[in-house]
Design an enzyme around this catalytic site. Structure first.
Site, PDB file in Angstrom:
ATOM      1  N   CYS A  53       0.832  -1.201   0.000  1.00 20.46           N
ATOM      2  CA  CYS A  53       0.000   0.000   0.000  1.00 20.46           C
ATOM      3  C   CYS A  53       0.868   1.254   0.000  1.00 20.46           C
ATOM      4  CB  CYS A  53      -0.917   0.005   1.221  1.00 20.46           C
ATOM      5  SG  CYS A  53      -2.211  -1.254   1.156  1.00 20.46           S
ATOM      6  N   CYS A  93      13.651   6.401  -5.454  1.00 23.27           N
ATOM      7  CA  CYS A  93      12.217   6.132  -5.396  1.00 23.27           C
ATOM      8  C   CYS A  93      11.697   6.631  -4.050  1.00 23.27           C
ATOM      9  CB  CYS A  93      11.926   4.645  -5.620  1.00 23.27           C
ATOM     10  SG  CYS A  93      12.589   3.558  -4.338  1.00 23.27           S
TER      11      CYS A  93
END
Length: 389
Positions: free
Chosen positions: A198, A347
């Site tokens: 998530c 990232c």
């Protein structure tokens, strides 16, 4: 599968206060006072007090489960509040266990809450599960899901499983001695990094409520012995299309019974990062120095953000260019980045950038590094004015 025998025996007669509190259950013929007494006598362990654990804990408490165990080792973060409805703004920075306990007590002080501040692993799962009648798995990693499955199978206990990702949710019941298990649904773990958590891929917040409520519905049916459970079936919900569908899962006749717990991080291929070359990792402070040098014209390199466009819009390291990791893994980055160029990847937290680094090296890039800790580390250590997500 038809209704199974109730998991627990009924407790003693309900008090006047309990009868009033649970009256809307008691007047349902299938539940009645006996079913409510079974709920009061039940002990349920919830794995995780996050997106799924939040509605699960609230509805189990409201239903009158006598003892609720919670295992979690995380703290409440502001980004949790979009879906983890058991926590509030005042709980940010607190233990999720303590926050969840307080919310349960506020909703139903008749419920006994047991807190297990730990990360579930092979050393504690069997001992923890042994004290409960039913496990409800709201975890968000494949390693934990296989662990829950195997520990429950060894102890002969049923468990309710749910998962969410973006707009999609899944719910089922697994009970190895009566039907299929999670290993029949997923005989092998998906390749490491192929399914985003998530935190990496996002989740439609309201989906947690839908799936969590279904998980509690299954738990209550198992405890009271009413209705048809999802044992042998997986319920799939797509929130974007507002559609439900069902698939059947059968026990593998050639499957070997689980007899011991293993190293589940190793089993799922997540016990190490794709990049094992320590020299390929940059700290955010090293990157800050490199960016300053690049600004002076003392060095040259390409800083590439491998996240999704929506993430890039939320927060980014100045001077970076977006090339999503899917494009890199698909070979589409070759036309955008020169082989003879110095490259730095980043990232969110360093996981996807390590994957991208490994793939680019495989494609022939050698002058390449990635940022350890990603943009989250940059926001925490270099520019605290940036938002965390």
């Amino acid at each position: 599968m038809s209704a199974v025998a109730p998991l627990v025996e009924p407790a003693a007669d309900l008090t006047v206060a309990e009868t009033e509190r649970y009256s809307r259950h008691i007047i349902i013929p299938e539940i009645g006072a006996v079913g409510q007494r079974r709920l009061r006598n039940s002990r349920v362990l919830v794995v995780g007090a996050g997106g799924l654990g939040s509605p699960v804990l609230l509805y189990l408490a409201a239903a009158g489960v006598g003892t609720l165990g919670i295992i979690d080792d995380d703290i409440v973060d502001l980004s949790n509040l979009q879906r983890q409805v058991i926590h509030g703004v005042a709980d940010v920075g607190r233990s999720k266990l303590e926050s969840a306990r307080d919310a349960v007590a506020e909703l139903n002080p008749l419920v006994a809450v047991r807190l297990h501040h730990a990360r579930l692993d092979s050393t504690n799962a069997l001992t923890l599960f042994a004290d409960y009648d039913l496990i409800v798995d709201g975890s968000d990693t494949f390693a934990t899901r296989y662990l829950v499955n195997d520990a429950a199978a060894i102890l002969g206990k049923p468990y309710v499983w749910g998962s969410v990702s973006r707009f999609d949710g899944q719910v089922s019941v697994f009970w190895a001695k009566h039907g299929p298990s999670y290993r029949d649904l997923y005989p092998e773990a998906p390749p490491a990094g192929s399914v985003r958590s998530c935190g990496e891929g996002g989740v439609f917040g309201m989906l947690c409520g839908v799936v969590g409520a279904m998980m509690v519905s299954e738990a209550v049916k198992l405890i009271t012995g009413v209705g048809r459970t999802l044992l042998g079936r997986v319920l799939l919900f797509n929130a974007l299309g507002a559609s439900w569908r069902e698939i059947t899962v059968a026990r593998d006749p050639a499957g070997e019974p689980v007899t011991e717990l293993v190293d589940y991080e190793l089993f799922c291929g997540t016990s190490h990062r794709p990049d094992t070359d320590a020299s390929a990792g940059l700290s955010v402070r090293e990157l800050a120095g490199m960016l300053a040098a690049r600004g002076r014209g003392d060095c040259d390199f390409e800083l590439i953000d491998v996240r999704e466009p929506g993430e890039h819009e939320i927060v980014r390291i100045p001077g970076s260019r977006l090339i999503p990791v899917a494009l890199i893994l698909g070979g589409g980055a070759v036309s955008q980045v020169r082989l003879d160029q110095n490259i730095v990847l980043y990232c969110k937290a360093g996981i996807r950038s390590a994957e991208a680094l490994s793939e680019l090296r495989r494609q022939g890039y050698s002058r390449i590094q990635h940022v350890q800790g990603g943009v989250l580390a940059w926001a925490k250590e270099i520019d605290p004015s940036l938002p965390l997500y």
